[in-house]
Design an enzyme around this catalytic site. Structure first.
Site, PDB file in Angstrom:
ATOM      1  N   HIS A  53      21.804  51.652  -9.329  1.00 49.31           N
ATOM      2  CA  HIS A  53      21.133  50.407  -8.998  1.00 49.31           C
ATOM      3  C   HIS A  53      20.022  50.548  -7.942  1.00 49.31           C
ATOM      4  O   HIS A  53      20.300  51.266  -7.263  1.00 49.31           O
ATOM      5  CB  HIS A  53      22.680  49.551  -8.571  1.00 49.31           C
ATOM      6  CG  HIS A  53      22.038  48.163  -7.991  1.00 49.31           C
ATOM      7  ND1 HIS A  53      22.130  47.256  -9.006  1.00 49.31           N
ATOM      8  CD2 HIS A  53      21.837  47.640  -6.905  1.00 49.31           C
ATOM      9  CE1 HIS A  53      21.637  46.087  -8.255  1.00 49.31           C
ATOM     10  NE2 HIS A  53      21.371  46.336  -7.023  1.00 49.31           N
ATOM     11  N   GLY A  65      22.897  42.718  -7.961  1.00 48.12           N
ATOM     12  CA  GLY A  65      22.341  41.756  -8.682  1.00 48.12           C
ATOM     13  C   GLY A  65      20.807  41.959  -8.996  1.00 48.12           C
ATOM     14  O   GLY A  65      20.279  42.772  -8.908  1.00 48.12           O
ATOM     15  N   LEU A 118      30.473  43.520 -11.577  1.00 46.25           N
ATOM     16  CA  LEU A 118      28.979  43.965 -11.680  1.00 46.25           C
ATOM     17  C   LEU A 118      28.524  44.478 -10.307  1.00 46.25           C
ATOM     18  O   LEU A 118      29.007  43.989  -9.280  1.00 46.25           O
ATOM     19  CB  LEU A 118      27.971  42.695 -11.607  1.00 46.25           C
ATOM     20  CG  LEU A 118      26.580  43.024 -11.919  1.00 46.25           C
ATOM     21  CD1 LEU A 118      26.149  43.928 -13.098  1.00 46.25           C
ATOM     22  CD2 LEU A 118      25.669  41.780 -11.912  1.00 46.25           C
ATOM     23  N   ASP A 119      27.943  45.713 -10.168  1.00 44.64           N
ATOM     24  CA  ASP A 119      27.604  46.435  -9.082  1.00 44.64           C
ATOM     25  C   ASP A 119      28.596  46.769  -8.183  1.00 44.64           C
ATOM     26  O   ASP A 119      28.304  47.129  -6.988  1.00 44.64           O
ATOM     27  CB  ASP A 119      26.428  45.656  -8.578  1.00 44.64           C
ATOM     28  CG  ASP A 119      25.129  45.650  -9.470  1.00 44.64           C
ATOM     29  OD1 ASP A 119      25.033  46.410 -10.500  1.00 44.64           O
ATOM     30  OD2 ASP A 119      24.299  44.592  -9.501  1.00 44.64           O
ATOM     31  N   ALA A 120      29.920  46.783  -8.654  1.00 47.52           N
ATOM     32  CA  ALA A 120      30.928  46.929  -7.592  1.00 47.52           C
ATOM     33  C   ALA A 120      31.687  48.048  -8.018  1.00 47.52           C
ATOM     34  O   ALA A 120      32.748  48.461  -7.381  1.00 47.52           O
ATOM     35  CB  ALA A 120      31.702  45.856  -7.536  1.00 47.52           C
TER      36      ALA A 120
END
EC number: 3.5.1.10
Lengths: 290, 290, 290, 290
Positions: C199, C208, C234-236
């Site tokens: 990311h 995000g 998401l992204d976690a």
């Protein structure tokens, strides 16, 4: 700050062979030893094995002395070149600091000690200039001013006086916090493995005098600092910690000095902490820092 | 990638005195020049003034040649030691890369060029080993294999061949991407200010051969890389960019080599970009990098 | 590159208690196992113990299967919540890479593989745009173009196709090298612990879309990148590696994107290496990276 | 420390257009102004122009007041949205520090001031706990203890008292050195552009309370600190400086707190220096730091 639990810290270096981890872990397990931190390292070049382990003091049915006695038998099995020590985190480490005129490293260490971050028994600060006396004493620490004459005889006398002041405290660490005087060989020997210096360059670049001036002349894009054990060879002792900071063409020598000071403080504080926690094992000119 | 607007890039160095900024800015303002980026620096030690300015090409009623002609008059007023150049971002920079067997820097540059990040006209790659030919050609770039014999005569012939291949392209940059051959003095002279080398250590530490081995022996806690202009004195040219990465006792020489490669790639790519954008002004052994 | 010696890699996590180190080390020592690298960690908050050990394959009288069988008995003694695995460095890791249009991470990984630095079996690259096909194939790697329509049904079909292409290789790692498509929950599940994403921000900041734009708006002084395991949120997912680079007011969004790419490449390459070497142990949302 | 030469520092922000640099440089040149440092920046997104210039005070035939008067005419030509200020390095900057119980940032600033590195007029330290009084007074600085009750009325009274103590000194900087109390909106307004806070996370991650605990829970691999101007929106003011330090799975929350403190100290000291030297120009939520 909560009091950290009491621990026995064991560190050991010996020629590598099969079964060392099992032998030490087995010894501890037999007595119920609860290992809370363990580091192992094998250096393939030298064939040397290193370990450091922290054991909860209340998990073993010994005091420090008995642990030492019992562990000596284990260490003996690992060969006669084995070097080891066991310490107790409940015994506060004794420290003496040597300074010259520049105070940034001393201010930093006093702040860390005063705020409880660095929990050590700072016994004394010795300076070859008197200017750092007041702030030292404001922290409740004794300050000794030992003037250093320029002539070699006067210098030898001054070093003898420093040695006496230092040795009276049997310190675990003698910190040269920008002391700016070259230790004579016999002091390097006497304090071997206990004297930590902070050099204001990223060694081996710019050893010797005026490293920031050298760095400026050479046009480097980073300046740094090095915390190392003091040995008879100037600025060549085993390195404990290093770091750097970016500089550019807008930085004059004075700017490099200012930026570098921040790195000196950090590197010395980290190196000293590692040393006092028994994390540094020396082997020749290199160190293992667990 | 959007096409960046076309700009004229002016850089200049001269002895400092009052009014230089006003003279140059006044010249540009008189013709409606829109300054989009401007850097100024005065070195108090040498009393030298440096500037670099980017002007929107469509804001002035000149082409590059006329701008040069007109600016020459301004530069002349600033004294006969003034050095300056004006370039046009619409003219793609010509680059030739020299390599040996190790490909990480070449792979990195090819990737940057292939993805459009580094918008240059890579004319050729020349290697003294053939192994990097296929990947170079897969990127559509000509590759020349010039074997380097061990004997000095053969080496001189090889360098003559390299020089011919390079000079045919009149490159703005000759990149020694881990070339591993020491350039003869006449090539250092011929390519002065255009030949960029990546050295795999944080110079001036560990100049010369096998720097990672030297770093390992010394037990440093950081390894680095240095991008510098090539001069006749080995590994002593003006430094454009440097960086470092942390290593510790668990890193073997091979690990240092691997970690160091990432820094070599970054440092070379940054240094090359700065050079090609006309951001690097040399003065003696030092550089100003705007 | 010399071939590194063959090793068995053992990793294990279980509730902490006295004697685990001794039990495992004892098992290995009983069979002559030569430990070349060992990491131990206890998390005081969760009371969980983690270890990873590398043993010279030629030091034990087993093959991988028999080692697994015998070690299963040891693991069973450590409780039924114990998680462990044993692997063999002689078995090359299988990798599949998913990409979109931006090629910098793919270029970087191909370069590392091509130069031998990253010794993996890259089975395929799958892209939802065709532009990265030629460079992939120039490295001798199969490229599959799977277009992703905007509508949800078309997207589901595309994901089904991607899944089939990926699963055919039973990869040890599925690398989302700036893939830019959100994996559906069932794929997160199917590839749990094997799918690594990069990311382009220092998470949890700027999760995000368009993180560099967010970073620019907020005026941060550093931008970064995060390599993490893909989870349904998401992204976690658990973070494997992160790093940052300094930016300032002179950096436009495009400059941040360019500088950030270098960090993305490094962070993904480091995270992937750690994963493939079995150095990453997950526990809840956190990771231990030996 | 040598006394640096006296300089006038001019900073200005206005809508960008052609000729600004020439206008300002021309004004200075007309009066013989010797520019020793100059920064220019144009923000293409907002179309705003920023500059900061240092002029040798002895090179112009004015005192500060007359320079201001004369420059006002130049600024007026640049439009009525122009913001500018001129200051004199001979006027020492007045500073007030607010603290709570944790002393590391205060110790650090006192050390920098005591060693002469940070040459400011520290007028007072105000604490809502008494514990940092003695060390403050040992440095010869007045300390005021203002207890903060839990109830909102008591808190409002305490803030009124703090405001009175602060405003009496008309400080150039109000430093919240881990003050841990949220400033009421009217104080944010009153001290707008002068109140600097150090937040112990890499904002925007982990705003609000207990950032190190949040960082630990999320499993990040770096922790950081942010120096920003205080605004009515909590932890959302324009960022002046940030930095980070690496952590890993061996670091407990207490270790993160300890490592983070070093970054907090550095970031606050750097941010404060930039502010006091007039290097920070705010524009919306972003800053230009020359």
């Amino acid at each position: 700050m909560t009091t950290p639990e009491r621990r026995f810290v064991l560190s050991l270096g010996c020629p590598d062979r099969t079964g060392i981890v099992a032998r030490i872990a087995g010894f501890l397990a037999d007595w119920g030893g609860w290992i809370v931190e363990a580091g192992y390292h094998t250096d393939p070049d030298t064939g040397w094995f290193f370990t450091r382990q922290e054991v909860r003091a209340d998990s073993v049915p010994f005091d420090l002395e008995e642990l030492r006695t019992r562990f000596a038998a284990v260490a003996a099995e690992l060969g006669d070149r084995t070097e080891w020590r066991v310490s107790d985190t409940a015994e506060r480490r004794r420290v003496v600091i040597l300074v010259s005129r520049e105070g940034h490293c001393l201010h930093d260490l006093l702040g860390r000690i005063g705020s409880g971050e660095l929990d050590v028994d700072l016994r004394a600060v010795i300076g070859n200039h008197p200017n750092l006396g007041p702030i030292t004493e404001a922290h409740g620490i004794p300050f000794h001013h030992v003037p250093f004459p320029k002539d070699s005889e006067g210098k030898a006398d001054a070093f003898a006086q420093v040695r006496e002041l230092v040795d009276a405290h049997e310190p675990d660490a003698v910190v040269l916090a920008r002391f700016m005087q070259v230790l004579p060989a016999e002091l390097c020997e006497a304090w071997s493995g206990r004297a930590l210096n902070i050099h204001h360059s990223f060694l081996p670049s710019f050893a010797g005098a005026r490293p920031y001036h050298q760095a400026y002349e050479r046009g480097v894009k980073l300046v740094g600092a090095t915390c190392h054990y003091v040995t008879a060879e100037l600025d060549a002792g085993p390195i404990v910690e290093q770091d750097v900071i970016r500089v550019d063409h807008t930085d004059s020598v004075a700017d490099m000095v200012r930026k570098g000071r921040d790195i000196e403080k950090l590197v010395l504080a980290r190196g000293l902490r590692s040393h006092l926690e028994g994390r540094v094992l020396m082997h020749g000119k290199r160190t293992v820092v667990f």
